[in-house]
Design a protein around this motif. Structure first.
Motif, mmCIF file in Angstrom:
data_model
loop_
_atom_site.group_PDB
_atom_site.id
_atom_site.type_symbol
_atom_site.label_atom_id
_atom_site.label_comp_id
_atom_site.label_asym_id
_atom_site.label_seq_id
_atom_site.Cartn_x
_atom_site.Cartn_y
_atom_site.Cartn_z
ATOM 1 N N THR A 1 -8.410 5.994 1.108
ATOM 2 C CA THR A 1 -8.181 4.903 2.432
ATOM 3 C C THR A 1 -7.038 4.585 3.106
ATOM 4 O O THR A 1 -6.724 4.806 4.223
ATOM 5 N N THR A 2 -6.000 4.345 2.071
ATOM 6 C CA THR A 2 -4.973 4.114 2.631
ATOM 7 C C THR A 2 -4.068 5.202 3.015
ATOM 8 O O THR A 2 -3.377 5.303 3.935
ATOM 9 N N LEU B 1 -1.523 5.707 6.361
ATOM 10 C CA LEU B 1 -0.022 5.853 6.128
ATOM 11 C C LEU B 1 0.385 7.170 6.184
ATOM 12 O O LEU B 1 1.706 7.401 6.355
ATOM 13 N N ARG C 1 4.381 -0.902 3.133
ATOM 14 C CA ARG C 1 3.645 0.354 3.225
ATOM 15 C C ARG C 1 4.735 1.341 2.455
ATOM 16 O O ARG C 1 5.837 1.316 3.020
ATOM 17 N N ASN D 1 -2.100 -0.024 13.212
ATOM 18 C CA ASN D 1 -2.419 -0.816 12.030
ATOM 19 C C ASN D 1 -1.379 -1.671 11.757
ATOM 20 O O ASN D 1 -1.722 -2.960 11.480
ATOM 21 N N LYS E 1 1.032 -1.192 0.138
ATOM 22 C CA LYS E 1 -0.030 -0.011 -0.119
ATOM 23 C C LYS E 1 0.927 1.178 0.198
ATOM 24 O O LYS E 1 2.033 1.084 0.648
ATOM 25 N N ASP F 1 -2.110 -1.017 -3.715
ATOM 26 C CA ASP F 1 -3.362 -0.075 -3.488
ATOM 27 C C ASP F 1 -2.714 1.315 -3.257
ATOM 28 O O ASP F 1 -1.751 1.565 -2.427
#
Length: 439
Positions: free
Chosen positions: A191-192, A196, A332, A313, A157, A187
């Motif tokens: 949302t991410t 992040l 990430r 997370n 992500k 992705d």
């Protein structure tokens, strides 16, 4: 970070800052940072220039099976058009007024070339940035072959910024090249983004960091101006004072110079500064980043908690991964403004060092050790290779920029810690947030 520059030119006898080689903690033998390290967040990823850290062997009877990760994008162009146009405009005016020395004219010509090349490239990953992430991926696979293989599940992500997405894409592509059967997904969405880069939503932390800049100003106000730089570039110092903004001239050209290492082709600009000027401008930047992201009473020790959502997370993702017998990786990708406070919040090595004395800060806390271009945190999980596995059997070690770190709980052996101990420590810390910092 603030754009305002304060002239930071200690004499050699006043320099108190010392750095450490890549892969060492602040308690290791110290040395003066080199010019690249003085670049703070613009330092190109330290591997291989500063060596590849040697990792310890897995504890007897244990194998790695899962990794949680957060990484910064790789080397990039600078972000703002003004980062390139402002130095050209300042030097152009001095050139037209006949106020540049021969060295100043040489610098002007170099800056013009870089500025022209930057058009339509602002903030983008450079070719070096692409290579950095492919190299990181190859070393991950080599270091942990038990995790990275054709049957691994890899979930990546990114924040929505293109340099982060491309950094993610480079690592995933390298894994897919090495392991054609690896199961990947990527992705990048709002949302991410809210996980992040939660610091962008934490207005309290930002306000505290901004208000604490007054302490950086007080530290900087004690420092003399970089006379050698101005005398090297301009033939009339009074002209600079009267017709140009001294602060901006020095700051803009310094920031351009330190990011040259993000590119393959341009000659270094470090030669236009003295060692003391480079060192002390780094001292200023180091102090600025500390109040922006560090664990200091100057911000009520609140700012690192702007990564509380991300750390939770990571913990939840790791606990979910342990429910499966498959090997897996959660990658990430984001920014240095996340890597730095996350490292502090996790208390890796001495990153959570606490002080209000910015004049001695660099003896203990050095930003370039944490967040160079391509910086990354790898949390590696181990389980017994045989027999029934319980939650308390899971061990973990954490790498910062591929070097093993110490953690804030008691190790089982070496740099290996019981996951339940570390998870409980972090969860207690996160759960205390609203009682410690009522808003």
């Amino acid at each position: 970070m603030k754009s305002k520059n304060f002239f930071i030119t200690f004499s050699v006898s006043l320099i108190v800052s010392l750095g450490v080689p890549f892969g060492q903690t602040a308690s290791a033998e110290k040395k003066n940072p080199d010019n690249k390290q003085r670049s703070s967040q613009y330092l190109a990823y330290p591997v291989p220039d500063y060596g590849i850290p040697e990792l310890s062997s897995s504890p007897e009877g244990y194998v790695p099976f899962h990794m949680e990760h957060y990484g910064r994008h790789g080397s990039r162009w600078r972000i703002s058009k003004k980062d390139y146009s402002a130095p050209v405009e300042m030097l152009q005016k001095a050139y037209e007024d006949g106020k540049l020395t021969p060295e100043g004219v040489e610098l002007f010509e170099q800056v013009k070339i870089i500025a022209e090349d930057s058009k339509d490239r602002l903030g983008e990953l450079t070719p070096l940035g692409h290579r950095q992430h492919r190299g990181i991926a190859r070393r991950m696979a080599a270091n942990f072959p038990e995790i990275f293989n054709d049957s691994t599940y890899l979930d990546a992500k990114s924040t929505v910024i293109i340099r982060c997405i491309l950094s993610m894409a480079n690592e995933v592509a390298e894994f897919e090249k090495m392991f054609p059967g690896i199961k990947t997904k990527m992705d990048a969405s709002r949302t991410t983004q809210n996980i992040l880069a939660y610091n962008s939503l934490d207005t309290v932390a930002k306000r505290l960091g901004d208000s604490a800049f007054v302490y950086v100003e007080e530290f900087a106000a004690t420092l003399p101006k970089p006379d050698a730089f101005f005398n090297r570039i301009f033939n009339d110092r009074q002209y600079v004072i009267d017709s140009l903004n001294e602060d901006k001239v020095f700051d803009r050209i310094f920031d351009l110079a330190v990011n040259i290492q993000s590119h393959d082709a341009y000659p270094s600009l470090f030669g236009y500064f003295t060692e003391e000027e480079l060192q002390n401008q780094w001292l200023f930047k180091n102090a600025d980043w500390y109040v922006t992201a560090g664990n200091t009473p100057l911000t009520n020790n609140r700012v690192p908690f702007n990564q509380r959502v991300l750390l939770r997370n990571i913990i939840e993702s790791a606990d979910t991964a342990m429910m499966s017998l498959n090997t897996s990786v959660n990658l990430r990708f984001g920014h240095e403004s996340i890597v730095l406070p996350l490292t502090v919040l996790m208390e890796l090595n001495d990153a959570a060092y606490e002080t209000t004395d910015l004049s001695t800060l660099a003896d203990h806390w050095r930003n370039y050790e944490i967040f160079p271009m391509g910086s990354n945190i790898q949390i590696v999980f181990y389980r017994p290779s045989k027999g029934l596995i319980t939650e308390k059997d899971i061990l973990v070690k954490v790498l910062l920029n591929e070097a093993e770190t110490t953690l804030p709980v008691t190790p089982v052996t070496g740099n290996y810690y019981r996951w339940t101990d570390l998870r409980d420590y972090y969860l207690e810390k996160l759960d205390s947030f609203y009682t410690r910092f009522p808003e």
